[in-house]
Write a protein that holds these residues in place. Structure first.
Motif, PDB file in Angstrom:
ATOM      1  N   HIS A  99      -3.153  -0.571  -3.504  1.00 18.65           N
ATOM      2  CA  HIS A  99      -1.806  -1.003  -3.903  1.00 18.65           C
ATOM      3  C   HIS A  99      -1.541  -2.508  -3.803  1.00 18.65           C
ATOM      4  N   HIS A 114      -5.052   1.735   2.790  1.00 17.71           N
ATOM      5  CA  HIS A 114      -4.458   1.769   1.442  1.00 17.71           C
ATOM      6  C   HIS A 114      -4.327   0.408   0.755  1.00 17.71           C
ATOM      7  N   TRP A 115      -4.719  -0.660   1.436  1.00 16.64           N
ATOM      8  CA  TRP A 115      -4.566  -2.012   0.880  1.00 16.64           C
ATOM      9  C   TRP A 115      -5.192  -2.087  -0.516  1.00 16.64           C
ATOM     10  N   LEU A 126       3.190  -0.330   2.448  1.00 15.04           N
ATOM     11  CA  LEU A 126       2.018   0.496   2.109  1.00 15.04           C
ATOM     12  C   LEU A 126       2.173   1.899   2.684  1.00 15.04           C
TER      13      LEU A 126
END
Ligand SMILES: C[S@@+](CC[C@H](N)C(=O)[O-])C[C@H]1O[C@@H](n2cnc3c(N)ncnc32)[C@H](O)[C@@H]1O
Length: 230
Positions: free
Chosen positions: A37, A33-34, A96
């Motif tokens: 977000h 997910h880096w 995250l």
């Protein structure tokens, strides 16, 4: 070729990167997910509004640690946007994971030195609130220069606030609380919301991990709230 040491002076950092291990869920959140977000430092201004789905007041939390306060604020105030800056990877991984698990679209992250972000990436008068909760106290005198709250950084932060915007600080290290008070009160355009030399007795904010730890050791917590005014 000899290196000119005067041109390679190391900046004074307000943090030390700790070699904390990532948990499986932090690592998974970072891997998956880096890119959704976390915004990279590119040394140029960011259009903060464009990071979020909704146009809303912007709250910046610097040094969110494991994210307890950032997560709680983002959940409690869905009508506001939150930008969190932290250099500690496990904290970013934890946030995250929480952003995804809770389906939050009003919180975004940056994993880089906040001093660079504030100086180079954040436009003047673009923030509604800045929170710096329990910054590393750097208690030894020879380390005081590492403290995040210094006159020049506080003045820079003030330029990033909209008129009427707030800066909220907290610490459980009394000498640092006094230092914060002196620095912020000397800052042009900032006014102590609680009156000269007064701390904020009933602060409106969620607890943080560092605070909870400090309280179990018997430390007193001091909050400061300043408003930007001409
Ligand atoms: C003492 S911890 C407090 C964390 C959290 N606010 C809490 O109360 O639990 C301070 C945090 O600030 C972060 N920090 C310090 N200087 C920073 C900087 N210049 N940019 C980004 N994060 C920083 C550190 O990595 C650390 O996680």
């Amino acid at each position: 070729m000899a290196i000119d040491s005067t041109q390679h002076k190391r900046p004074v950092r307000s943090y030390v990167i700790r070699s904390g291990r990532l948990t499986d869920s932090q690592r998974k959140a970072i891997d998956e997910h880096w890119h959704k977000h976390v915004f990279a430092f590119e040394g140029k201004p960011i259009d903060i509004d464009s990071l979020f789905v909704q146009k809303a007041p912007i709250n910046l939390e610097i040094g969110f640690g494991m994210g307890a306060s950032l997560l709680a604020m983002a959940q409690q105030q869905p009508e506001q946007n939150f930008l969190g800056i932290e250099v500690h990877k496990p904290g970013v991984g934890k946030m995250l994971h929480e952003i995804e698990a809770n389906g939050l679209s009003n919180v975004k992250l940056i994993c880089h030195d906040a001093k660079d972000i504030v100086e180079f990436c954040i436009a003047k008068e673009s923030l509604d609130r800045i929170l710096i909760l329990f910054p590393d106290p750097w208690p030894k005198k020879r380390h005081h220069k590492r403290r995040l709250i210094q006159a020049d950084f506080a003045e820079l932060l003030a330029t990033k606030l909209r008129q009427g915007g707030f800066i909220h600080l907290a610490t459980d290290w009394e000498p640092y609380a006094k230092h914060m008070m002196v620095v912020l009160q000397a800052c042009p355009n900032l006014k102590n919301k609680n009156g000269s030399n007064e701390f904020w007795n009933n602060p409106e904010r969620p607890p943080t991990k560092f605070e909870v730890r400090g309280k179990t050791l018997g430390n007193n917590v001091s909050d400061l709230l300043f408003v930007k005014e001409d």
